[in-house]
Design an enzyme around this catalytic site. Structure first.
Site, short mmCIF file in Angstrom:
data_model
loop_
_atom_site.label_atom_id
_atom_site.label_comp_id
_atom_site.label_asym_id
_atom_site.label_seq_id
_atom_site.Cartn_x
_atom_site.Cartn_y
_atom_site.Cartn_z
N LYS A 91 -40.91 -18.23 67.75
CA LYS A 91 -40.60 -16.99 68.03
C LYS A 91 -41.63 -15.83 68.15
O LYS A 91 -41.46 -14.87 68.94
CB LYS A 91 -39.33 -16.46 67.32
CG LYS A 91 -37.97 -17.05 67.33
CD LYS A 91 -36.93 -16.32 66.74
CE LYS A 91 -35.49 -16.71 67.11
NZ LYS A 91 -35.23 -18.25 66.55
N GLU A 113 -31.82 -7.55 69.48
CA GLU A 113 -30.49 -8.01 69.01
C GLU A 113 -30.95 -9.25 68.30
O GLU A 113 -32.00 -10.01 68.53
CB GLU A 113 -29.59 -8.43 70.24
CG GLU A 113 -30.03 -9.94 70.54
CD GLU A 113 -31.21 -10.12 71.33
OE1 GLU A 113 -31.74 -9.05 72.19
OE2 GLU A 113 -31.70 -11.41 71.43
N SER A 371 -39.30 -26.76 65.95
CA SER A 371 -39.36 -25.24 66.47
C SER A 371 -39.38 -24.50 65.47
O SER A 371 -40.15 -23.29 65.32
CB SER A 371 -38.06 -24.87 66.78
OG SER A 371 -37.08 -25.10 66.38
C1 LIG Z 1 -34.26 -19.03 67.11
C2 LIG Z 1 -34.45 -20.24 66.95
C3 LIG Z 1 -34.40 -21.62 67.57
C4 LIG Z 1 -33.01 -21.30 68.93
O1 LIG Z 1 -33.81 -20.35 69.92
P1 LIG Z 1 -34.36 -20.96 71.38
O2 LIG Z 1 -34.43 -19.82 72.37
O3 LIG Z 1 -33.31 -21.94 71.78
O4 LIG Z 1 -35.48 -21.66 71.32
C5 LIG Z 1 -34.71 -22.68 67.47
N1 LIG Z 1 -35.30 -22.84 66.34
C6 LIG Z 1 -35.51 -21.98 65.52
C7 LIG Z 1 -36.60 -22.57 64.16
C8 LIG Z 1 -35.33 -20.68 65.83
O5 LIG Z 1 -35.83 -20.00 64.99
#
Ligand SMILES: *Cc1c(COP(=O)(O)O)cnc(C)c1O
Length: 389
Positions: A91, A113, A371
């Site tokens: 992010k 948000e 992620s």
């Molecule tokens: C917010 C988040 C997501 C989901 O958001 P995407 O926009 O689909 O990438 C996925 N993994 C983590 C660790 C997050 O914090």
């Protein structure tokens, strides 16, 4: 033409996307589009963005060959380690880019948000870094569920505004943030957290996340001397997946987006216009947007970014889903085989790889975007396993 190139002049990816905003917001989204196009073509802007990602956010993140996991799964698995980026997920890439845009637009405040609070924390982080004000809208229920993230945002200097309308969760927070934005367009930039919302947001956020896929593609080529045959990422709104896919869209890799079973907007959703865009959403028989259900709060957006709906429609990417039990098992597998505790969101991608391992042929490689890290989920994981914390 590149598959993940520019949307058309109406901001459409095929039949998805577009710009459906109230009249008073129109000048702001058009100004944002123009400013982004100029900035993205400006070598100085790009250099500044790259410098901050390098010096502050810890990029490039490693590409890690997960050898013990590979043995377990019986296929060659590589992890793109977004969990090692500042604030613990991908992010940061988006919020740094949007904070730079806000500065270029002459805005002094960020509005955002948040559902689980992760995007709120990232936005508050970027606001602090750039000396911008920050207001984060969050459903009342989420404020209660995510007390630690509320505190983090406040510690970073942001104001958290509880939203009491509707189901008091993420989709209501998005509505409220858009409503508030109309009243403070002069001073405020609305920092959307995923590849969603009205054009140009899905495009902007994908471009700011593209760094994930481009790094991974170059790192993989360096390490393995080829392209991976499979590229897998979890999908909430779809930003980490979009950024990852952007680095491989023109290769022959199979692209797999993994949704939670209770939030499979592509798998089970219906086309509609919500939050300023045409995309796929979970809706009831009356077209009302339904609440998504998932063990990972970060994947419970009831829709998906329009470009994913498009990639699914043209067959360039496939979207499959996994259930909570498989996800929890994947957390355990990665923790014990590699010493990495993944975020519950990221564990969706791993769970798919583990379940579908028979589909990978001898000699094929699978690249998974990790992620985020799982520290934030320890309590949820403990509760789900029946253990106390
Ligand atoms: C917010 C988040 C997501 C989901 O958001 P995407 O926009 O689909 O990438 C996925 N993994 C983590 C660790 C997050 O914090």
């Amino acid at each position: 033409m590149s598959v993940m190139g520019h949307p058309d002049s109406a901001g459409r990816f095929g039949e998805f996307g577009g710009r459906f905003v109230p009249e008073p917001l129109m000048p702001a989204v058009i100004e944002l589009e123009k400013t982004f196009e100029e900035a993205w073509g400006d070598p100085e802007f790009r250099a500044e963005y790259r410098r901050i990602l390098r010096e502050y956010a810890g990029r490039p993140t490693p590409l890690y060959h997960a050898t013990r996991l590979s043995e377990l799964v019986g296929t060659d698995v590589w992890l793109k380690r977004e969990d090692l980026a500042h604030t613990g997920s991908h992010k940061i890439n988006n919020v740094v880019g949007q904070a730079l845009l806000a500065r270029r637009l002459g805005k002094t405040r960020l509005i955002a948000e948040t559902g689980a609070g992760q995007h709120g924390v990232a936005t508050a982080t970027a606001a602090a870094l750039f000396g911008l004000g920050c207001q984060v809208f969050m459903g009342e229920i989420d404020v209660e569920r995510q007390a630690l993230n509320v505190f983090r945002m406040q510690l970073l200097g942001a104001e958290v505004v509880p939203v009491s309308s509707g189901s008091r969760t993420l989709k209501d927070a998005v509505n409220e943030a858009m409503r508030t934005w109309v009243s403070c367009l002069e001073t405020s930039h609305y920092c959307i957290g995923s590849v969603m919302g009205p054009h140009p947001y899905p495009y902007i956020v994908r471009e700011f996340q593209r760094v994930v896929g481009e790094e991974a593609s170059a790192q993989f080529a360096d390490a393995a001397g080829k392209s991976p045959e499979w590229v897998v990422a979890c999908v909430g709104g779809g930003s980490n997946a979009a950024g990852t896919f952007a680095g491989f869209a023109d290769s022959s890799a199979k692209l797999i987006g993994v949704e939670p079973e209770g939030g499979a907007a592509i798998g089970k959703g219906v086309k509609g216009v919500v939050h300023g865009m045409i995309s796929m959403f979970l809706q009831d028989e009356f077209g009302q947007v339904e609440e998504a259900q998932s063990i990972s709060a970060g994947l419970d957006y009831p829709g998906v970014g329009p470009e994913h709906a498009y990639l699914a429609a043209i067959g360039r990417a496939s979207y499959e889903s996994v259930g909570d039990a498989e996800v929890l098992e994947a957390v355990r597998v990665l923790a014990r085989s590699e010493g990495i505790i993944p975020a519950l969101e990221s564990a969706h991608a791993l769970a798919w790889v583990i379940r579908e391992r028979a589909r990978f042929k001898e000699g094929e490689s699978v690249l998974v975007t990790l992620s985020g890290r799982g520290d934030k989920d320890a309590e949820t994981i403990a509760k789900a396993s029946g253990a106390g914390l």
